[in-house]
Design a protein around this motif. Structure first.
Motif, PDB file in Angstrom:
ATOM      1  N   HIS A 112      86.662  55.797  49.388  1.00 30.48           N
ATOM      2  CA  HIS A 112      86.972  56.881  50.317  1.00 30.48           C
ATOM      3  C   HIS A 112      87.018  58.246  49.635  1.00 30.48           C
ATOM      4  O   HIS A 112      86.975  59.267  50.294  1.00 30.48           O
ATOM      5  N   HIS A 164      80.341  62.002  50.223  1.00 29.26           N
ATOM      6  CA  HIS A 164      79.680  61.316  51.333  1.00 29.26           C
ATOM      7  C   HIS A 164      78.849  62.335  52.103  1.00 29.26           C
ATOM      8  O   HIS A 164      79.311  62.959  53.041  1.00 29.26           O
ATOM      9  N   GLU A 187      76.053  56.770  52.908  1.00 26.70           N
ATOM     10  CA  GLU A 187      77.364  56.851  52.256  1.00 26.70           C
ATOM     11  C   GLU A 187      78.482  56.724  53.277  1.00 26.70           C
ATOM     12  O   GLU A 187      79.476  56.038  53.040  1.00 26.70           O
ATOM     13  N   LEU A 188      78.328  57.382  54.413  1.00 29.13           N
ATOM     14  CA  LEU A 188      79.330  57.250  55.473  1.00 29.13           C
ATOM     15  C   LEU A 188      79.352  55.826  56.008  1.00 29.13           C
ATOM     16  O   LEU A 188      80.414  55.276  56.317  1.00 29.13           O
ATOM     17  N   VAL A 248      84.825  58.995  58.029  1.00 28.09           N
ATOM     18  CA  VAL A 248      83.566  58.790  58.771  1.00 28.09           C
ATOM     19  C   VAL A 248      83.497  59.770  59.956  1.00 28.09           C
ATOM     20  O   VAL A 248      82.471  60.416  60.170  1.00 28.09           O
ATOM     21  N   GLY A 261      82.890  63.217  58.626  1.00 29.80           N
ATOM     22  CA  GLY A 261      81.595  63.340  57.937  1.00 29.80           C
ATOM     23  C   GLY A 261      80.473  63.562  58.898  1.00 29.80           C
ATOM     24  O   GLY A 261      79.438  64.095  58.639  1.00 29.80           O
TER      25      GLY A 261
END
Length: 85
Positions: A42, A46, A51-52, A82, A85
């Motif tokens: 985490h 990202h 990556e997310l 997430v 992002g």
């Protein structure tokens, strides 16, 4: 995932029947857990959907055994990363 692997190793090492069953071709199974990440997932950069996606997959994997007081903060944090992002 690493924690689950270590838990499996511990369970097998403390059960003679499972220990005997884990040997194949003179090689005891479940010997080595994957190494710990130098940087928690985490906390890594990202910038791509992949990556997310890895962070989302981590949250999903943690939820497989059920969501409880121990894993809820980590799952929420992963899903927030997430989302942001």
């Amino acid at each position: 995932m690493r924690t689950a692997h270590l838990d499996i190793i511990n369970t097998i090492e403390n059960d003679a029947t499972l220990q005997a069953l884990s040997i194949k071709d003179d090689n005891p199974g479940f010997n080595f857990a994957p190494p710990a990440l130098a940087t928690p997932l985490h906390a890594t950069p990202h910038q791509t959907f992949a990556e997310l996606g890895a962070i989302f997959d981590d949250a999903q994997s943690r939820s497989l055994g059920g969501i409880n007081a121990d894993n809820l903060p980590r799952i929420q944090a992963d899903l927030q990363v997430v989302h942001d992002g």
